[in-house]
Design a protein around this motif. Structure first.
Motif, PDB file in Angstrom:
ATOM      1  N   ARG A   1      -2.303   1.811  10.825  1.00  0.00           N
ATOM      2  CA  ARG A   1      -1.432   0.730  10.332  1.00  0.00           C
ATOM      3  C   ARG A   1      -0.226   1.357   9.629  1.00  0.00           C
ATOM      4  O   ARG A   1      -0.236   2.524   9.279  1.00  0.00           O
ATOM      5  CB  ARG A   1      -2.191  -0.146   9.304  1.00  0.00           C
ATOM      6  N   LEU A   2       0.781   0.515   9.413  1.00  0.00           N
ATOM      7  CA  LEU A   2       1.906   0.952   8.591  1.00  0.00           C
ATOM      8  C   LEU A   2       1.593   0.495   7.170  1.00  0.00           C
ATOM      9  O   LEU A   2       1.410  -0.702   6.923  1.00  0.00           O
ATOM     10  CB  LEU A   2       3.206   0.309   9.079  1.00  0.00           C
ATOM     11  N   SER A   3       1.547   1.437   6.252  1.00  0.00           N
ATOM     12  CA  SER A   3       1.118   1.070   4.899  1.00  0.00           C
ATOM     13  C   SER A   3       2.100   0.129   4.211  1.00  0.00           C
ATOM     14  O   SER A   3       1.722  -0.616   3.314  1.00  0.00           O
ATOM     15  CB  SER A   3       0.878   2.317   4.057  1.00  0.00           C
ATOM     16  N   CYS A   4       3.365   0.144   4.646  1.00  0.00           N
ATOM     17  CA  CYS A   4       4.335  -0.754   3.999  1.00  0.00           C
ATOM     18  C   CYS A   4       4.061  -2.206   4.359  1.00  0.00           C
ATOM     19  O   CYS A   4       4.581  -3.114   3.718  1.00  0.00           O
ATOM     20  CB  CYS A   4       5.762  -0.384   4.384  1.00  0.00           C
ATOM     21  N   GLN A   5       3.241  -2.425   5.390  1.00  0.00           N
ATOM     22  CA  GLN A   5       2.959  -3.794   5.820  1.00  0.00           C
ATOM     23  C   GLN A   5       1.624  -4.302   5.278  1.00  0.00           C
ATOM     24  O   GLN A   5       1.186  -5.395   5.606  1.00  0.00           O
ATOM     25  CB  GLN A   5       2.947  -3.871   7.360  1.00  0.00           C
TER      26      GLN A   5
ATOM     27  N   MET B   1      10.204  -1.638   8.678  1.00  0.00           N
ATOM     28  CA  MET B   1       9.594  -1.387   9.983  1.00  0.00           C
ATOM     29  C   MET B   1      10.566  -0.708  10.936  1.00  0.00           C
ATOM     30  O   MET B   1      10.698  -1.072  12.096  1.00  0.00           O
ATOM     31  CB  MET B   1       9.053  -2.678  10.587  1.00  0.00           C
ATOM     32  N   ALA B   2      11.313   0.230  10.417  1.00  0.00           N
ATOM     33  CA  ALA B   2      12.267   0.967  11.225  1.00  0.00           C
ATOM     34  C   ALA B   2      11.935   2.455  11.258  1.00  0.00           C
ATOM     35  O   ALA B   2      12.710   3.253  11.754  1.00  0.00           O
ATOM     36  CB  ALA B   2      13.681   0.760  10.696  1.00  0.00           C
ATOM     37  N   CYS B   3      10.814   2.821  10.688  1.00  0.00           N
ATOM     38  CA  CYS B   3      10.379   4.207  10.769  1.00  0.00           C
ATOM     39  C   CYS B   3       8.867   4.118  10.951  1.00  0.00           C
ATOM     40  O   CYS B   3       8.338   3.045  11.078  1.00  0.00           O
ATOM     41  CB  CYS B   3      10.722   4.974   9.480  1.00  0.00           C
ATOM     42  N   SER B   4       8.206   5.233  10.980  1.00  0.00           N
ATOM     43  CA  SER B   4       6.747   5.111  11.004  1.00  0.00           C
ATOM     44  C   SER B   4       6.163   6.147  10.071  1.00  0.00           C
ATOM     45  O   SER B   4       5.020   6.550  10.215  1.00  0.00           O
ATOM     46  CB  SER B   4       6.219   5.283  12.431  1.00  0.00           C
ATOM     47  N   THR B   5       6.958   6.534   9.096  1.00  0.00           N
ATOM     48  CA  THR B   5       6.545   7.594   8.195  1.00  0.00           C
ATOM     49  C   THR B   5       5.588   7.098   7.110  1.00  0.00           C
ATOM     50  O   THR B   5       5.193   7.859   6.237  1.00  0.00           O
ATOM     51  CB  THR B   5       7.772   8.247   7.518  1.00  0.00           C
ATOM     52  N   CYS B   6       5.241   5.835   7.179  1.00  0.00           N
ATOM     53  CA  CYS B   6       4.290   5.303   6.199  1.00  0.00           C
ATOM     54  C   CYS B   6       2.940   5.061   6.861  1.00  0.00           C
ATOM     55  O   CYS B   6       2.087   4.373   6.317  1.00  0.00           O
ATOM     56  CB  CYS B   6       4.818   4.007   5.605  1.00  0.00           C
ATOM     57  N   HIS B   7       2.766   5.633   8.033  1.00  0.00           N
ATOM     58  CA  HIS B   7       1.557   5.464   8.844  1.00  0.00           C
ATOM     59  C   HIS B   7       0.300   5.966   8.118  1.00  0.00           C
ATOM     60  O   HIS B   7       0.278   7.062   7.587  1.00  0.00           O
ATOM     61  CB  HIS B   7       1.809   6.253  10.151  1.00  0.00           C
TER      62      HIS B   7
ATOM     63  N   LEU C   1       0.829  -1.200   0.000  1.00  0.00           N
ATOM     64  CA  LEU C   1       0.000   0.000   0.000  1.00  0.00           C
ATOM     65  C   LEU C   1       0.869   1.258   0.000  1.00  0.00           C
ATOM     66  O   LEU C   1       0.506   2.267  -0.588  1.00  0.00           O
ATOM     67  CB  LEU C   1      -0.912  -0.018   1.232  1.00  0.00           C
ATOM     68  N   LEU C   2       2.022   1.150   0.631  1.00  0.00           N
ATOM     69  CA  LEU C   2       2.957   2.293   0.640  1.00  0.00           C
ATOM     70  C   LEU C   2       3.357   2.672  -0.784  1.00  0.00           C
ATOM     71  O   LEU C   2       3.320   3.842  -1.162  1.00  0.00           O
ATOM     72  CB  LEU C   2       4.207   1.941   1.464  1.00  0.00           C
ATOM     73  N   GLU C   3       3.717   1.662  -1.567  1.00  0.00           N
ATOM     74  CA  GLU C   3       4.137   1.940  -2.949  1.00  0.00           C
ATOM     75  C   GLU C   3       3.007   2.570  -3.759  1.00  0.00           C
ATOM     76  O   GLU C   3       3.238   3.467  -4.568  1.00  0.00           O
ATOM     77  CB  GLU C   3       4.586   0.639  -3.622  1.00  0.00           C
TER      78      GLU C   3
ATOM     79  N   GLU D   1       6.324   9.140   3.420  1.00  0.00           N
ATOM     80  CA  GLU D   1       7.764   9.096   3.207  1.00  0.00           C
ATOM     81  C   GLU D   1       8.288   7.681   3.059  1.00  0.00           C
ATOM     82  O   GLU D   1       9.073   7.378   2.180  1.00  0.00           O
ATOM     83  CB  GLU D   1       8.491   9.799   4.346  1.00  0.00           C
ATOM     84  N   GLY D   2       7.877   6.810   3.970  1.00  0.00           N
ATOM     85  CA  GLY D   2       8.360   5.438   3.904  1.00  0.00           C
ATOM     86  C   GLY D   2       9.870   5.378   3.922  1.00  0.00           C
ATOM     87  O   GLY D   2      10.492   4.670   3.128  1.00  0.00           O
ATOM     88  N   THR D   3      10.452   6.107   4.840  1.00  0.00           N
ATOM     89  CA  THR D   3      11.913   6.269   4.871  1.00  0.00           C
ATOM     90  C   THR D   3      12.672   4.950   4.890  1.00  0.00           C
ATOM     91  O   THR D   3      13.717   4.809   4.258  1.00  0.00           O
ATOM     92  CB  THR D   3      12.315   7.087   6.117  1.00  0.00           C
ATOM     93  N   CYS D   4      12.172   3.970   5.612  1.00  0.00           N
ATOM     94  CA  CYS D   4      12.944   2.729   5.758  1.00  0.00           C
ATOM     95  C   CYS D   4      12.560   1.700   4.704  1.00  0.00           C
ATOM     96  O   CYS D   4      13.027   0.570   4.728  1.00  0.00           O
ATOM     97  CB  CYS D   4      12.773   2.157   7.152  1.00  0.00           C
ATOM     98  N   GLU D   5      11.700   2.077   3.777  1.00  0.00           N
ATOM     99  CA  GLU D   5      11.300   1.198   2.669  1.00  0.00           C
ATOM    100  C   GLU D   5      10.784  -0.152   3.127  1.00  0.00           C
ATOM    101  O   GLU D   5      11.157  -1.196   2.596  1.00  0.00           O
ATOM    102  CB  GLU D   5      12.461   1.034   1.689  1.00  0.00           C
ATOM    103  N   GLY D   6       9.959  -0.129   4.136  1.00  0.00           N
ATOM    104  CA  GLY D   6       9.280  -1.357   4.542  1.00  0.00           C
ATOM    105  C   GLY D   6      10.023  -2.216   5.538  1.00  0.00           C
ATOM    106  O   GLY D   6       9.644  -3.359   5.778  1.00  0.00           O
TER     107      GLY D   6
HETATM  108  S1  FES Z   1       8.298   2.392   5.517  1.00  0.00           S
HETATM  109 FE1  FES Z   1       9.260   2.447   7.453  1.00  0.00          FE
HETATM  110  S2  FES Z   1       7.871   1.413   8.696  1.00  0.00           S
HETATM  111 FE2  FES Z   1       6.892   1.445   6.800  1.00  0.00          FE
END
Ligand code: FES
Length: 110
Positions: free
Chosen positions: A82-86, A43-49, A24-26, A36-41
């Motif tokens: 949720r985190l959209s990258c997940q 799970m080390a940031c929360s900018t994809c919230h 969903l992030l992409e 932002e999705g800084t950590c690209e999935g």
């Molecule tokens: S992109 Fe960093 S936690 Fe989702």
């Protein structure tokens, strides 16, 4: 194709065609959403919230413990955050609607 709707902090909606197998992030990033999705999935940031529509929240696969921990650190978390990258794009999420949290991450410390 799967259709998902993003609702911006200012209430504007964007309907996006999403390809199965992406996250969903992409999809949000491709649609120009401020994710932002800084950590690209990783799970080390929360900018994809994102905040999932209530009637959709329970239809998504549950968040892992790591995701919950990361969400604890996110700004403006709500019960259906949720985190959209997940969130994997599958035909199961066709019609999903998520909201982008407002960008009031004010670090000036006033
Ligand atoms: S992109 Fe960093 S936690 Fe989702």
């Amino acid at each position: 194709m799967v259709t998902v709707t993003f609702i911006n902090a200012d209430g504007a909606t964007a309907q996006c065609e999403a390809e199965e197998g992406t996250s969903l992030l992409e999809v949000g990033q491709a649609a120009g959403m401020p994710l932002e999705g800084t950590c690209e999935g990783q799970m080390a940031c929360s900018t994809c919230h994102v905040i999932v529509a209530k009637d959709w929240f329970h239809r998504l696969p549950e968040a892992s413990e790591e995701e919950e921990d990361m969400l604890d650190l996110a700004f403006g978390v709500e019960r259906t955050s949720r985190l959209s990258c997940q969130i994997d794009v599958t035909s199961d999420i066709d019609g999903l609607s998520v909201r982008i949290p407002s960008e009031s991450r004010d670090m000036s410390g006033s």
